[in-house]
Write a protein that holds these residues in place. Structure first.
Motif, short mmCIF file in Angstrom:
data_model
loop_
_atom_site.label_atom_id
_atom_site.label_comp_id
_atom_site.label_asym_id
_atom_site.label_seq_id
_atom_site.Cartn_x
_atom_site.Cartn_y
_atom_site.Cartn_z
N GLU A 1 1.16 4.25 -2.90
CA GLU A 1 1.14 5.24 -2.16
C GLU A 1 2.17 6.68 -2.44
O GLU A 1 1.49 7.34 -3.32
N ARG B 1 0.68 -1.42 -0.04
CA ARG B 1 0.16 0.00 -0.16
C ARG B 1 0.93 1.35 0.11
O ARG B 1 0.78 2.03 -0.54
N ARG B 2 1.64 0.99 0.66
CA ARG B 2 2.74 2.90 1.19
C ARG B 2 4.04 2.81 -0.82
O ARG B 2 3.37 4.10 -0.40
N ASP C 1 -3.46 -3.43 -5.29
CA ASP C 1 -1.91 -2.36 -4.62
C ASP C 1 -1.08 -2.61 -5.86
O ASP C 1 -0.52 -2.03 -6.63
N GLU D 1 1.98 7.11 -6.65
CA GLU D 1 0.88 7.86 -6.78
C GLU D 1 1.85 9.62 -6.01
O GLU D 1 0.64 10.33 -6.63
N GLU D 2 1.42 9.34 -5.69
CA GLU D 2 2.03 10.70 -4.88
C GLU D 2 3.13 11.62 -5.99
O GLU D 2 3.32 12.78 -6.25
#
Length: 233
Positions: free
Chosen positions: A127, A123-124, A222, A130-131
């Motif tokens: 994230e 998940r990280r 993910d 996408e960041e």
């Protein structure tokens, strides 16, 4: 290089270290991660004593002068906890190293039993990817399975994508521990320390049961979200 655990990241550190023009840094935020989370990892005390426990201090060290034209920063995505600033990544070339969750779960559980999903970083990783994209960056994604299946074509494609020359030196290295290894290498790096190059292509996905199967299934969305952008080898 943004990876999760059990995902070829140390072998890739060996590959880049063998180039002759690359300095390597091994998981510089590990101590800060353990200090912040309180997790009881193998060799916890030694890790905490070996690195800055303040993520800001670790970050500043990374942004200082480098001793080689290239620096390979090996990062575990889960070490970048919420609240840790990531704007400094905009000045770096960011590569996301991915691996199918079934393989990661099988490998990690063999070392430490049933893991928590957060420890595996899927998940990280999504994230963080996408960041960076939201800030106009173009991170490179490469699948560890592609590297193991065809090391030279995969590394040539990766080098082209990040703007450096490929060298055949990246295909092999001398066995044993290296000076850049974190102290935790004594627990985790036994396989890579016995290697002189990338292992061969992986076989079929491992068959998982019960909680391990459920965990891997929960991570697949993910993984696939990032894998959709991977380099085609």
């Amino acid at each position: 290089m943004w990876s999760g655990p059990r995902n070829l990241s140390t072998a890739m550190m060996r590959s880049f270290g063998a180039r002759g023009d690359c300095a390597c840094v091994d998981e510089p935020f590990y101590a800060a991660y353990l200090a912040a989370t309180g997790l009881d990892h193998p060799m916890r005390a030694a890790v905490l004593a070996s690195q800055p426990q303040d993520w800001r201090v670790a970050r500043e060290a990374l942004m200082g002068p480098v001793v080689q034209p290239i620096q390979y920063q090996k990062h575990m995505v889960q070490h970048m906890l919420p609240g840790m600033e990531t704007d400094w990544l905009d000045g770096l070339v960011n590569v996301f190293l991915i691996r199918e969750p079934e393989r990661v779960v099988a490998s990690f559980s063999a070392k430490r039993g049933l893991p928590d999903a957060g420890e595996l970083g899927f998940r990280r990783q999504r994230e963080l990817y996408e960041e960076l994209v939201s800030r106009g960056k173009r991170p490179v994604v490469i699948d560890s399975a592609d590297i193991r299946r065809a090391p030279e074509p995969a590394l040539r494609a990766l080098c082209a994508a990040i703007g450096i020359d490929f060298t055949p030196r990246m295909l092999g290295w001398t066995p044993g521990a290296k000076p850049e290894d974190g102290v935790w290498g004594a627990h985790w790096y036994d396989a890579v320390n016995g290697s002189t190059g990338f292992a061969g292509a992986e076989g079929p996905l491992p068959v998982l049961e019960g909680e391990l199967a459920a965990l891997a299934a929960s991570l697949r969305a993910d993984y696939e979200a990032v894998a959709a952008r991977k380099l085609v080898i």
